[in-house]
Design an enzyme around this catalytic site. Structure first.
Site, PDB file in Angstrom:
ATOM      1  N   SER A 112       0.808  -1.207   0.000  1.00  0.00           N
ATOM      2  CA  SER A 112       0.000   0.000   0.000  1.00  0.00           C
ATOM      3  C   SER A 112       0.857   1.279   0.000  1.00  0.00           C
ATOM      4  O   SER A 112       1.546   1.549  -0.971  1.00  0.00           O
ATOM      5  CB  SER A 112      -0.973  -0.063   1.182  1.00  0.00           C
ATOM      6  N   ASP A 123      10.048   5.655 -10.122  1.00  0.00           N
ATOM      7  CA  ASP A 123       9.620   6.328 -11.354  1.00  0.00           C
ATOM      8  C   ASP A 123      10.334   7.659 -11.554  1.00  0.00           C
ATOM      9  O   ASP A 123      10.610   8.050 -12.689  1.00  0.00           O
ATOM     10  CB  ASP A 123       8.106   6.566 -11.342  1.00  0.00           C
ATOM     11  N   LYS A 137      -0.725  -4.062  -3.233  1.00  0.00           N
ATOM     12  CA  LYS A 137      -2.002  -3.512  -2.751  1.00  0.00           C
ATOM     13  C   LYS A 137      -2.096  -2.068  -3.224  1.00  0.00           C
ATOM     14  O   LYS A 137      -1.565  -1.160  -2.603  1.00  0.00           O
ATOM     15  CB  LYS A 137      -2.062  -3.584  -1.215  1.00  0.00           C
TER      16      LYS A 137
END
Length: 173
Positions: A112, A123, A137
């Site tokens: 999560s 990224d 998740k």
């Protein structure tokens, strides 16, 4: 070095590597990590951010943690069936505290909010992710009361990383 709160622990490795362990994203994570970075800033040449076995927690704290290391661009967005469920969170340069090299430790227990942090840092090419593939998740859930004693947990949206990829059932590698 030591415990800053229930979920943030820091220590110095050697003379100039700062180790920061975040065990869950409770309401003091950004404050405690910021304090630790500011205190050791002068001599820190690199940071190890340990998110292993971190099951997640508050989205705002995850966004705020990424914002400490990233000065601009998208951190995470959520897209749902309804346009009103869509949201986007971006980094602000005034929140950025450090540009030192960063290594993020993750494993299958990182889920999560910890996947949002590690995935966003990956990224943005801001940190190297080391360890095992994360849990996967990446869904946004709400609890809807049905009666005084019962409720439904509904998935209303998914989280997307800055590159547009999802975490749900995929994780961060």
């Amino acid at each position: 070095s030591g415990v800053l709160s229930q979920s943030v622990f820091t220590k110095t490795i050697g003379d100039d590597i700062q180790y920061i362990r975040v065990t869950s994203f409770d309401k003091k994570v950004v404050t405690d990590v910021s304090k630790a970075i500011k205190k050791a800033k002068a001599k820190t040449k690199g940071i190890i951010l340990d998110l292993r076995n971190n099951p997640g927690g508050l989205l705002g704290e995850a966004v705020g943690l990424v914002d400490i290391f990233v000065s601009d661009g998208k951190i995470v967005s959520q897209k749902g069936r309804k346009k009103s469920d869509d949201q986007s969170y971006t980094a602000k340069s005034k929140s950025t505290l450090t540009e030192v090299p960063l290594v993020v430790l993750v494993n299958g227990g990182s889920a999560s909010a910890s996947e949002i942090v590690s995935g966003a840092l990956q990224d943005h090419k801001r940190g190297v992710i080391v360890g095992q593939k994360t849990f996967g998740k990446g869904s946004v859930q709400v609890v809807l009361p049905v009666s005084d004693t019962e409720a439904l947990k509904l998935t209303i949206a998914r989280y997307y990383l800055p590159s547009g990829r999802t975490i749900q059932a995929v994780g961060v590698e």
